[in-house]
Structure formats: C-alpha cells, structure tokens
Design an enzyme around this catalytic site. Structure first.
Site, PDB file in Angstrom:
ATOM      1  N   ASP A 494      -1.802   9.045  -4.342  1.00  0.00           N
ATOM      2  CA  ASP A 494      -2.127   7.819  -5.062  1.00  0.00           C
ATOM      3  C   ASP A 494      -1.090   7.630  -6.175  1.00  0.00           C
ATOM      4  OD1 ASP A 494      -4.425   5.738  -5.555  1.00  0.00           O
ATOM      5  OD2 ASP A 494      -3.777   6.460  -7.522  1.00  0.00           O
ATOM      6  N   GLU A 538      -2.573   1.300  -3.211  1.00  0.00           N
ATOM      7  CA  GLU A 538      -1.464   2.173  -3.583  1.00  0.00           C
ATOM      8  C   GLU A 538      -1.648   3.593  -3.061  1.00  0.00           C
ATOM      9  OE1 GLU A 538      -4.420   2.345  -7.060  1.00  0.00           O
ATOM     10  OE2 GLU A 538      -3.756   0.942  -5.510  1.00  0.00           O
TER      11      GLU A 538
END
Length: 628
Positions: A494, A538
């Site tokens: 992430d 993301e």
C-alpha cells in the site's frame, strides 16, 4: 427381516426321485415388518429373484460396520419395491438383508448371483443362528481370481442347514451405477443358465468380429476412411459390451482392476468419437455441410478429452459426463442423417434406418444407468440388440454406397472429358474459396480473442494484472503449491499517504505515482512464475510461488529500497514515494485455503501502517525495517 422358508414333505425313494424332490421342495415365505407376503416355491432349474423380497438401508457416509447394521431397529430398513434394485449413480453405500429358514432334513447348497459385473465392492456376510459363518469380498476393484466362484457375475455359495435360519447381509458400494440384480440358484441351474448365456454372447461376439474383419479387409483394399471408422466403431462396441458383461475382466485382464474400470470409459469415448468420424466420412458431410462437419469433429475430439479424463478424473464424474456426451453425439449423428437425406444423399436413408436402432438402444441403456428407467431384460440387452442391428445395417449401407458409387463412376466415365474437367475445376475452386474463408475467419477470431483476453486481464492505468485475472492465477498457483507441497508467498503493498498526494497535487500526479509504483514492483520480481497485480486504489499484490517467508521478505525489502531512491517528477514537482507491506507465506494444507493467506498478508499490511509505515511486517520472524 424378510424370511425365505423351504421345506421337504415327501419321502425319498431313489436317487432320481430325491433329486426331483429336492429341486421342487423349497417354499419361500416372504414377510414384511408387519404382515406375511406371498409364498414362493423354488422350482427345478428356476432362479428366485430377490428384488421385492429384500430390505435395504442407505448408508450415506459408508462408515457403518456389519455389527452396527445388524443392531439397527427394523424401522430404519426399507422394503424394496423393485424387481431389480437400481439406485443410479450415488456416492452412498447400500446395505441389503434377507433371511432363509430351511425346514428340510438334508443340507442344500445354493448359489447367490449378483448379475452386474461393474460394481466396485460387494461384501457378503452370512450368519446362521446369529453367528457369522462366512464373509465373501467381491467387486471389480479386486482381482478376478479373488472371487469365491470364478464367474463373470458375482456368485458365492449359500448353504442352508435344516431347522436353522440363515441371514444374509450385503454391503454394496460403487462409483458406477448401483444396480443389484440378485437371484438364488438351486444346484447346477446357474451352470446351465450360464452356458446358454455364454453361447449367445459367443455368437454375438463372433458375428461382431466377422463384421469388423470383413470391413477391415475392404478398407485395406479400397482405402476408404469410412470403413476404417466403421471397424473402430465395431471394436469399441464389442469392448464396451464385453466389459459391461464381465467377459474381458475374466479372460483378458483378471488382475488389472484399475484398467477394468478405465477401459469402460475408453470404450464409451470410442462410442462417441468413432461414430462421429464415421458419419462425417460416410455421409460426405465436409463438402456439403461444413458447419455440421465441424460440429461432428468437435464431438469426436471431445471423445479424446473424455479418454484422457478416464485416466485422471474420478470415475463417477467421467462416466456421467461421457454418457451425456454420447447422448449428444448420437442425436447429432441422427440429425446429420436427416439433413443429408433432405440434401438427397443416396445412402442417408440406409444410414438412418441403422441409426434408429443405436439411438433407441443407447437412450434406453443410458436412461437405465442414470436411474431413469428400471433394470429389466430390455434395458439390459438394449445396447447389445441396438448395436447388433446397427452394425449389420451400417454394413449394408456401406455396401450400398460402394455399389452406388461404382455405378456413378461408370456413368461419369461415359461423359465427355471436358465436362468432367470443368466440374472438377469448379469443385476445387469452391473448396479453395471455402477453405480460405474458413481460414480467414478462424485467424480473425483467434486474433480478436487474444486481444480481448489481454485487455480483460490488464489494469488500464498501470499495465499490470488486474484483480480478476490475479484471482484466477492465484487459484491455479495455490492448487499447484498444494499438490507439490511447496511454499507460496504473498506481498500486500500500500502506497503511504497516497490520499494526501491526490488531495494536494491532484489525480494526475496520483496516477503518475501509481504507474511508477507498478513499474518499480514489476522490475523487482524477476522469476517467470512471479506476478504483480493492482489490488485496488493504491494497493498492489505480489504473488511469489515456491517462495518461503525469507524469500518473500527479501523481495519486499528490495521493493522498499527501490522506492527509497525513486522519485516522481512532473514539471517542477518532485516527490518521493514510500510503501508499507505485509509478507505472508505458508505451505498449503488443503487446496482451498488461499483466502487465509490473503487475510494474513492484509493484516500484516495494516500492522506495517500502524507501526510507522515504510516497512515490512511478516509473521513469526524479526521485523525487517529499511535503513533510511
């Protein structure tokens, strides 16, 4: 418990009289749980069919022992309403029971026959006055010579003693259709019956072999593929019928128990492939009906698939699948005959008359094996009757077509050479044009499919695999790791503070960050099996087959190190990214545990974010934190 009672009420004068009396003196009294039923007398040379005189119990998991079954209350048993018990394809184990009470003065020897040779496992327990007297283990999963009596069917001795009750318990389990036709034979009656039955089979097998050899010689002479496919069809039919009747197991491979099951599927697959190829060639379908020709070719290829599956996949799945495919194949071949008849093809009417017999016999047999029709003389012999009639009529159809074509050739030779040349040129041009169109359409379809497959598997922004494609790949690799007992690892990644970057600098800079992050991750995994995918937003995920936890952490640290030296630049803006990761790895203990690995990696990712970000968290090891 059902009981079968026999008595002797006459004095014996001489040997002949004694034999006659002993053959006719059995009286069978059938009782249910509550009331008495009809009385059956065993006549000389006649078998007692036990279908409606037997109680059964369905053992779903197959874990009960004979002692547990005997201890069950009578209310849990069901009385058969069928002359021949037929439970179809089922994974359950069936227990059957009945008893015989003999009131005569001399012991008698009988034989109990179960006339269905493809049952996997049969255990017979014989009790007399509550004590176990004999236990016979039979089935086509055991070598043929392990049977108590060497016979194509399952036969074992059943002795009854005067004034004593004999109880019989049968445990039946099979991956094939569970059909249990049971008969009790007196003395040598089974031997006489088997002799007549074997004689009929020998005549049928001999006739089939004669037809196969005759048409094989014609094929060698004329090199016409129709004859070859016909011969292969005959041989597949012969092998299928002889295997279903237990003849091949007895005579050809009495020790090859695994092959004895597999050969049924192979023969059934041949009954799918060879008829389709024969029809395609015999009715000259490729030139007249190209689409139908491709359908028949696909069905024939499907027979190769089911043949391969016979050696790999479970028997029950393959037998049902193959039978359903055969139904489709038979109907398709029947439709092909109708279409070619409507086209005016000269031999189609003879072909259809033959195929009606195979279609009728095949549907009857398959409906019986799937449990839609009861087992009786017609359903048991439908395959043999239908196949025999079809084979003979197809041979006549081949002969008719050969004679017709000879006449047509003689007529064509009388025509002028110029007309024949023009006809051949026109046919060649038409075939070439048709082949060109088919080839172009096939190539265009393949290119379109390849492009569509690539687009559907790729994330449009980052160029890496999308989540749907990753799920499919992960399932395959996880099952492979389970089979190979090898480790498999996941990295959940992430990007740190990505929302802040989007909010501060806009989505264009955010997209640049995602694109560059995907490139960094992709460049850090070198092995062909390794893959990365955009998990969402993301988040990225990296799949590392055959990788333990240390290897996964090493890859994760490499990715973090690359993030540390990479910058995202746009105009005058320059940003440095960082990422938090969760690394998880294990050796799968079962084939469907991949969600556990995902949850573990995801939990470790959140732990990394909670512990300060820009780091790797992993289970059961010292933390790995990059040196900044």
């Amino acid at each position: 418990m059902l009981s079968v009672t026999s008595f002797q009420g006459l004095a014996v004068g001489d040997v002949m009289s004694r034999n006659i009396i002993q053959s006719c003196c059995f009286l069978l009294l059938l009782v249910t749980h509550f009331a008495a039923a009809d009385t059956v007398i065993l006549e000389d040379g006649r078998a007692i069919q036990l279908g409606q005189q037997v109680e059964y119990y369905k053992d779903l998991d197959g874990q009960l022992s004979v002692d547990q079954v005997r201890a069950m209350p009578d209310a849990r048993w069901s009385l058969s309403e069928q002359n021949i018990l037929n439970f179809g394809y089922t994974s359950a184990t069936y227990w059957l029971r009945f008893s015989l009470t003999y009131t005569g003065n001399a012991a008698e020897r009988h034989l109990l026959e179960i006339a269905y040779p493809v049952l996997d496992q049969i255990d017979a327990f014989i009790y007399r006055d509550g004590a176990l007297q004999n236990h016979f283990a039979m089935g086509d999963r055991l070598p043929f010579h392990a049977r108590p009596i060497e016979h194509p069917h399952f036969v074992f001795p059943l002795s009854v003693a005067p004034q004593q009750t004999t109880e019989v318990y049968l445990r039946v389990q099979s991956s094939s259709s569970v059909q249990i036709p049971m008969s009790i034979w007196h003395g040598d009656a089974l031997l006489e019956h088997s002799y007549v039955e074997a004689l009929g089979r020998a005549l049928f097998y001999g006739a089939m072999l004669v037809m196969a050899i005759y048409n094989l010689l014609i094929f060698v002479s004329v090199r016409e593929s129709s004859y070859f496919w016909y011969v292969m069809h005959v041989m597949a039919t012969l092998i299928l019928l002889s295997s279903m009747q237990g003849v091949t197991f007895q005579l050809l491979w009495p020790e090859a128990t695994v092959w004895n099951d597999t050969v049924l599927l192979v023969a059934l697959s041949g009954m799918l492939s060879f008829p389709c190829l024969f029809v395609r060639s015999f009715l000259k379908i490729p030139g007249a009906r190209p689409k139908l020709a491709r359908v028949l070719l696909v069905l024939a290829s499907l027979g190769l698939v089911t043949t391969a599956g016979a050696f790999i996949l479970p028997y029950r799945i393959m037998i049902v699948t193959t039978l359903l495919c055969i139904v489709v194949g038979i109907l398709s071949c029947f439709w092909a005959g109708i279409v070619r008849w409507r086209d005016g093809f000269h031999a189609a009417k003879f072909y259809l008359s033959a195929w009606v017999f195979l279609l009728s016999g095949g549907i009857l047999v398959i409906s019986n094996k799937l449990g839609f029709l009861p087992r009786n003389w017609l359903t048991e012999n439908a395959a043999q009757l239908g196949a025999g009639a079809e084979i003979v009529l197809l041979s006549f159809a081949l002969a008719f077509r050969m004679n017709h074509e000879r006449q047509m050739r003689n007529q064509a030779q009388k025509e002028s050479a110029e007309a024949q040349r023009r006809l051949l040129e026109h046919q060649m041009q038409a075939n070439e044009e048709l082949d060109r169109i088919v080839r172009e359409r096939t190539e265009a379809l393949e290119q379109a499919n390849a492009k569509l497959t690539t687009i559907s598997a790729t994330d449009a922004l980052t160029g890496v695999m999308n989540r749907r494609a990753f799920d499919s790949l992960f399932e395959v690799e996880y099952k492979r790791a389970y089979r190979d007992k090898s480790p498999i690892a996941l990295l959940m990644i992430d990007l740190d503070h990505f929302k802040q970057i989007n909010d501060t600098h806009g989505h264009q800079i955010g997209d640049l960050c995602l694109t560059q992050a995907a490139e960094i991750i992709r460049n850090c995994i070198r092995r062909p099996p390794d893959n990365c995918a955009r998990w969402g937003g993301e988040e990225f995920v990296v799949l590392l087959p055959n990788t333990d936890l240390d290897g996964a952490v090493c890859v994760a640290e490499t990715i973090i190190a690359r993030f540390a030296v990479a910058r995202v630049s746009h105009a005058e803006l320059s940003l440095q990214m960082s990422a938090s990761m969760g690394a998880a790895s294990h050796v799968p203990e079962h084939a469907v545990g991949r969600e556990d690995l995902l949850r573990q990696a995801d939990a470790l990712l959140y732990k990394a974010k909670a512990n300060g970000r820009n780091r790797v968290e992993f289970a059961n090891a010292q933390e790995h934190i990059p040196n900044n």
